[in-house]
Design an enzyme around this catalytic site. Structure first.
Site, short mmCIF file in Angstrom:
data_model
loop_
_atom_site.label_atom_id
_atom_site.label_comp_id
_atom_site.label_asym_id
_atom_site.label_seq_id
_atom_site.Cartn_x
_atom_site.Cartn_y
_atom_site.Cartn_z
CG PHE B 116 74.91 42.92 -3.86
CD1 PHE B 116 75.08 43.83 -2.84
CD2 PHE B 116 75.25 43.28 -5.15
CE1 PHE B 116 75.60 45.08 -3.10
CE2 PHE B 116 75.78 44.53 -5.41
CZ PHE B 116 75.96 45.44 -4.38
CD GLN B 240 77.28 43.44 -14.56
OE1 GLN B 240 78.00 43.99 -13.73
NE2 GLN B 240 76.79 42.24 -14.37
CG HIS B 242 74.99 48.55 -12.31
ND1 HIS B 242 73.88 49.12 -11.76
CD2 HIS B 242 75.62 47.90 -11.30
CE1 HIS B 242 73.85 48.84 -10.46
NE2 HIS B 242 74.89 48.10 -10.16
CG LEU B 252 76.97 51.88 -10.02
CD1 LEU B 252 76.56 51.31 -11.37
CD2 LEU B 252 77.85 50.92 -9.28
CD GLU B 255 72.94 44.13 -7.95
OE1 GLU B 255 73.17 44.37 -9.14
OE2 GLU B 255 73.24 43.08 -7.39
NE ARG B 286 75.22 44.42 -10.76
CZ ARG B 286 76.38 44.73 -10.23
NH1 ARG B 286 77.45 44.77 -11.00
NH2 ARG B 286 76.48 45.01 -8.95
CG HIS B 353 79.02 48.34 -13.86
ND1 HIS B 353 79.43 49.45 -13.15
CD2 HIS B 353 79.01 47.32 -12.97
CE1 HIS B 353 79.68 49.10 -11.90
NE2 HIS B 353 79.44 47.81 -11.77
NE ARG B 394 81.55 42.53 -12.15
CZ ARG B 394 81.07 43.34 -11.19
NH1 ARG B 394 80.82 42.89 -9.98
NH2 ARG B 394 80.82 44.61 -11.46
C1 LIG Z 1 81.16 52.50 -9.92
C2 LIG Z 1 81.52 51.07 -9.75
C3 LIG Z 1 81.05 50.34 -8.69
C4 LIG Z 1 81.39 49.00 -8.52
N1 LIG Z 1 80.90 48.32 -7.43
C5 LIG Z 1 81.29 47.04 -7.24
C6 LIG Z 1 80.87 46.33 -6.09
O1 LIG Z 1 80.16 46.86 -5.24
N2 LIG Z 1 81.26 45.06 -5.94
C7 LIG Z 1 82.07 44.45 -6.85
O2 LIG Z 1 82.41 43.30 -6.64
N3 LIG Z 1 82.49 45.11 -7.94
C8 LIG Z 1 82.12 46.39 -8.16
N4 LIG Z 1 82.57 47.06 -9.27
C9 LIG Z 1 83.54 46.42 -10.17
C10 LIG Z 1 84.93 46.48 -9.55
O3 LIG Z 1 85.05 47.60 -8.74
C11 LIG Z 1 86.02 46.55 -10.60
O4 LIG Z 1 85.81 45.60 -11.57
C12 LIG Z 1 87.37 46.29 -9.95
O5 LIG Z 1 87.56 47.18 -8.89
C13 LIG Z 1 88.50 46.39 -10.94
O6 LIG Z 1 89.71 46.33 -10.24
P1 LIG Z 1 91.08 46.23 -11.00
O7 LIG Z 1 92.14 46.16 -9.96
O8 LIG Z 1 91.01 45.14 -11.99
O9 LIG Z 1 91.19 47.58 -11.83
P2 LIG Z 1 91.23 49.12 -11.38
O10 LIG Z 1 90.90 49.33 -9.97
O11 LIG Z 1 90.46 49.86 -12.40
O12 LIG Z 1 92.75 49.48 -11.51
C14 LIG Z 1 93.39 49.59 -12.74
C15 LIG Z 1 94.81 50.02 -12.48
O13 LIG Z 1 95.55 49.89 -13.67
C16 LIG Z 1 96.31 51.04 -13.88
N5 LIG Z 1 96.51 51.16 -15.33
C17 LIG Z 1 95.57 51.16 -16.30
N6 LIG Z 1 96.16 51.30 -17.51
C18 LIG Z 1 97.49 51.35 -17.28
C19 LIG Z 1 98.63 51.49 -18.11
N7 LIG Z 1 98.52 51.62 -19.43
N8 LIG Z 1 99.84 51.52 -17.54
C20 LIG Z 1 99.97 51.43 -16.18
N9 LIG Z 1 98.93 51.30 -15.35
C21 LIG Z 1 97.71 51.26 -15.91
C22 LIG Z 1 95.55 52.16 -13.24
O14 LIG Z 1 96.43 53.18 -12.86
C23 LIG Z 1 94.96 51.45 -12.03
O15 LIG Z 1 95.88 51.50 -10.97
C24 LIG Z 1 82.22 48.39 -9.46
C25 LIG Z 1 82.70 49.11 -10.54
C26 LIG Z 1 82.35 50.43 -10.71
C27 LIG Z 1 82.85 51.17 -11.90
#
Ligand SMILES: Cc1cc2nc3c(=O)[nH]c(=O)nc-3n(C[C@H](O)[C@H](O)[C@H](O)COP(=O)(O)OP(=O)(O)OC[C@H]3O[C@@H](n4cnc5c(N)ncnc54)[C@H](O)[C@@H]3O)c2cc1C
Ligand code: SF4
Ligand code: FES
Lengths: 259, 584
Positions: B116, B240, B242, B252, B255, B286, B353, B394
């Site tokens: 990666f 970031q 991507h 997306l 990568e 990136r 991203h 990142r």
């Molecule tokens: C397409 C894509 C591919 C990616 N691929 C990778 C990868 O291969 N490897 C890697 O390391 N990272 C990757 N990332 C980054 C990574 O996936 C995310 O940064 C990470 O999953 C974020 O997780 P989180 O739990 O912080 O937030 P999220 O999974 O976004 O969860 C947010 C949560 O908060 C809740 N929420 C939001 N606002 C409120 C509110 N006002 N009240 C109550 N609940 C709320 C939502 O319901 C949800 O449950 C990728 C990101 C994207 C977009």
């Protein structure tokens, strides 16, 4: 009702900048509306809009909500078929709105959109998902191992054993399958295909040791035997999971008691 | 209005929220409030993998991983935190495996690993295979596995509850978290959750850009809620982009596609990354790849009639490899572009991203009210937080890692805190601000429309604060955002009902995006250097003397009610590594 016509939208039709070369067409969406705050009955409502046929049904719903009628209500999040929020009945078939392009729907005719069937409609395209998730929880959808000493490293699993249940790990719990199943429509007690798919994911995982228990759960009167192999579920699944095959494998395991 | 009382409340049920919930539920009475059903969270969209120096397929160790993380973050990373991330990575991957996650396997049956961007052996010598993955749906499998384990642990969820406000009570002059206020989508009812500890795990804020890989629901609600209560936001200028989003749509393409051997090409078919990053080539970090793509486009070597994209070429890879390792993204190309990746290159462009910045925390997940003071009872983890393990940029696969390592840490720390702490009193009329906000929007007869303002905001952000920035473009953005914020005061919604009023919530989400966009632009304007994801054409070099420090942005309200942003700075924690020039 207007027949869709191929035309280049002028300034008033406001194609997005950068998309000026795309052929916009006029499409009618016929949406089944329901809001118990307003009326106890659902009604079909027509919306006309100009849109690039390469866009998603979800884009069209957004355009309607944002430009015409803010009360139109649906769930969505990822917009590319990963989160499972927006299963709906589009032209009579269960699909994800974000994975269905308008051009693939014969936009010359009104495109009908309604909530998925078999779950209580709360408002417009939003249904009550709680019974669906309850059936999922009922199959014990988590890895169960009996070893008393946790291994220090990962459990080993051969690539073939991993492949055995690969298909059913793809499920995004969108309910397109369950809500396309005639058995489920008639009897909401039936676990439904999605729950069986998620049981399959663990029953056939070489690391799991509670296959027997799960099979017993599915042996119940509301379990796999209700399935009449209509293949609606497999057709509906936006993740391309062979749902009917998974159900058949569970049935076979129940008969032979071998996993 | 309903009042609930819990030991621990978690806001969000993505990877970070559910990883925290598994720990917190074992130790304290916990409620998880989430605006989406847990399995709809955007963690499920993550494709490529999760980094950990397991050394299953080649030599590797956590120190190399730490170095790559620090270098990838252009030395704005807090090195103590990066070391924790890299060390705990190994157990956090093994924990997921034990919870049932179906990782891809090596012929020996161990967890398989792949290359990666930015991950290297021995401090940049050559790419290393460090990413643990499950085909190209690693995030999906993490989200499902964590949800499955939440079901197993009996975690209590409040689904489709939108947290709109953070409650703060001062005790002996120190700000304490008292709870949160939430809006129930199904009924329109307002709920106050009193809690000893609150953990924000509400994800990113990518929706202020137009071309983005982020979900419609990633609107920075958590960041906005604490910011409005006077708490700072850290490093918000660092976002970031991507390199490989589907052209115009932003969806997306991982990568991992380049990790499997995919190549970026310009209109002449040239593998242009060889020019910009001779060693890591297509797998440079990136920010470097995204700038290289735009440089190609600007210099007239972009593809298509408008020369506005480049190609991701997978055609030389065997179809079996694509089917086994990249099934989802090849299907995206087929579904959304009508392109067959076996035979045709895929048009791509950089896509907004990931938010490196967010709510500042220490390594226990405790939220800070300034450079050093902890807000007792308040925690954050995941994309909403800034620890800072990602610094200015990142590395791929470090976020799925972050949400697991720091989700777990925050869950444990919060529950341990609530086991010994008492409740602090709720402020008087705790729901007042939310009730007023909701009623104002619902009753407004203003002429401005949410969708119009949001689109203008997104277009402004894409045009002015994306991959390339200058004083001029950022100022343009600051002015435009100020204008949009004015117009927002006059916004109205058409849906006046209580039931599933998503019209109203979109309006509230837009308010959050506007606030955060302003913080981003103002922070970017003040950072007169280029570092990681923040590239200033007028200051193309990194300036360690003046800017090797974190930005801390505070909302200030003057006596006449006017709002402004005050910027302050926080030192970077440096342990092992001295800043060096960043070459790939
Ligand atoms: C397409 C894509 C591919 C990616 N691929 C990778 C990868 O291969 N490897 C890697 O390391 N990272 C990757 N990332 C980054 C990574 O996936 C995310 O940064 C990470 O999953 C974020 O997780 P989180 O739990 O912080 O937030 P999220 O999974 O976004 O969860 C947010 C949560 O908060 C809740 N929420 C939001 N606002 C409120 C509110 N006002 N009240 C109550 N609940 C709320 C939502 O319901 C949800 O449950 C990728 C990101 C994207 C977009
Ligand atoms: S099996 Fe397919 S259709 Fe059924 S819930 Fe899972 S993803 Fe949806
Ligand atoms: S919006 Fe996520 S699956 Fe359609």
């Amino acid at each position: 009702m207007a027949t869709p016509t191929l035309d280049k939208a002028d300034a008033a039709g406001a194609p997005e900048p950068g998309f000026a070369d795309s052929p916009y067409i006029t499409v009618t969406f016929r949406i089944r509306r329901f809001n118990p705050e307003v009326s106890a009955e659902s009604v079909w409502e027509d919306f006309q809009l100009q849109i690039d046929p390469k866009e998603r049904v979800l884009d069209a719903l957004h355009k309607i909500k944002w430009d015409q009628d803010g009360t139109l209500t649906f769930r969505r999040s990822c917009a590319h078929g990963i989160c499972g929020s927006d299963a709906m009945r589009i032209n009579g078939k269960n699909r994800l709105a974000c994975k269905t392009l308008i051009k693939d729907l014969n936009p010359a005719k009104p495109i009908t959109v309604e909530a998925i069937k078999g779950l209580t409609v709360m408002k417009d395209l939003v249904v009550d998902m709680d019974p669906f998730f309850q059936a999922y929880r009922d199959v014990m959808p988590f890895l169960i191992t009996k070893d008393t000493n946790e291994p220090t490293r990962e459990r080993l699993q051969s690539a073939e054993d991993r492949e055995r249940f690969d298909d059913t790990t793809k499920c995004i719990l969108c309910a397109a399958c369950t809500s396309s199943c005639p058995v489920f429509w008639n009897d909401g007690q039936y676990f439904g295909p999605a729950a069986i798919v998620n049981a399959h994911r663990f029953i056939f995982d070489s690391r799991d040791e509670a296959g027997e228990q799960r099979l017993e759960i599915l042996n119940d009167k509301d379990g796999v035997w209700r399935c009449r192999t209509t293949f609606n579920c497999t057709d509906a699944c936006p993740r391309g999971i062979e749902v009917t095959k998974a159900i058949q494998e569970v049935k076979r395991a129940l008969i032979t008691r071998r996993i | 209005m309903k009042i609930h009382k819990y030991d621990t409340v978690i806001v969000g049920a993505g990877g970070a929220g559910m990883r925290a919930a598994i720990e917190a539920t074992k130790r304290s009475r916990t409620a998880v409030l989430t605006k989406l059903y847990p399995t709809r969270s955007h963690t499920g969209a993550a494709q490529g993998g999760m980094a950990a120096a397991l050394a299953n397929v080649e030599e590797d160790n956590w120190e190399w991983h730490t170095f790559d993380t620090v270098k990838g973050g252009d030395y704005l990373v807090d090195q103590d935190a990066a070391e924790i991330l890299a060390k705990e990575a190994i157990d956090s991957v093994l924990d997921l495996e034990k919870m049932g996650l179906p990782f891809n396997r090596t012929p020996d049956g161990t967890i398989d690993q792949r290359r990666f961007g930015g991950h290297s052996r021995n401090h940049g010598e050559a790419p290393v295979r460090r990413s643990c993955y499950a085909a190209d749906r690693t995030g999906h499998m993490i989200l499902q596995t964590l949800y499955q384990n939440c079901v197993k642990e009996g975690v209590e969820f409040f689904n489709e509850f939108y947290v709109l406000d953070q409650l703060i009570t001062e005790v002996d002059g120190v700000k304490h978290s008292a709870g949160v206020v939430a809006y129930e989508l199904a009924t329109g009812e307002i709920h106050v959750f009193q809690a000893k500890a609150v953990i924000y795990a509400s994800g990113g804020t990518g929706k202020f850009f137009k071309v983005t890989s982020n979900a419609h629901t990633l609107t920075g609600d958590g960041q906005a809620a604490v910011y409005r209560r006077g708490l700072p936001l850290e490093d918000m200028e660092f976002f970031q982009f991507h390199p490989t989003g589907i052209w115009r749509m932003g969806i997306l393409l991982t990568e991992g596609a380049r990790g499997e051997g995919g190549i970026l090409r310009n209109k002449d078919g040239e593998r242009f990354m060889e020019k910009y990053a001779p060693v890591m080539k297509d797998l440079a970090s990136r920010d470097v790849v995204s700038r290289s793509i735009y440089t190609e486009i600007r210099e007239g070597r972009g593809c298509g009639p408008e020369g506005d994209h480049v190609y991701l070429d997978l055609t030389h890879l065997p179809p079996e490899q694509l089917d086994a390792k990249l099934p989802d993204i090849t299907e995206f190309a087929r579904t959304y572009l009508g392109i067959e990746p076996y035979t045709d290159p895929i048009p791509i462009q950089p896509t907004a991203h990931y938010a490196m910045g967010g709510i500042p925390t220490n390594v226990e997940g405790e939220v800070l009210s300034d450079n050093t003071t902890v807000v007792p009872g308040l925690y954050a983890a995941g994309e909403v937080a800034c620890v800072s393990v990602h610094g200015a940029n990142r590395l791929g696969t470090n976020s799925l890692l972050d949400i697991n390592v720091f989700g777990r840490r925050a869950g444990i720390a919060a529950a341990e805190y609530s086991a010994k702490a008492g409740y602090v009193e709720l402020p008087e009329n705790p729901a007042e601000q939310v009730v007023n906000q909701v009623e104002r929007l619902r009753n407004s007869t203003g002429t401005e429309r949410v969708a119009a303002i949001r689109l203008e905001l997104q277009e402004c952000m894409d045009a002015n604060v994306m991959v390339f920035r200058t004083e001029q473009t950022i100022k343009t953005a600051v002015e435009k955002i100020a204008e949009l914020r004015e117009r927002y005061k006059n916004v109205s919604v058409q849906d006046k009902g209580k039931r599933f009023n998503t019209d109203l919530l979109e309006a509230i989400e837009l308010g959050n995006l506007l606030d955060l966009a302003e913080v981003m632009a103002v922070s970017a304007l003040a950072r007169k250097e280029s570092r990681g994801g923040h590239y200033r054409e007028d200051y193309p070099n990194r300036d360690d003397v003046n800017f090797m420090r974190h930005t801390m942005a505070y909302r200030e309200v003057g006596e006449d009610g006017t709002e402004s942003i005050r910027l302050d700075y926080k030192p970077v924690v440096q342990t092992r590594y001295q800043p060096m020039e960043r070459k790939y």
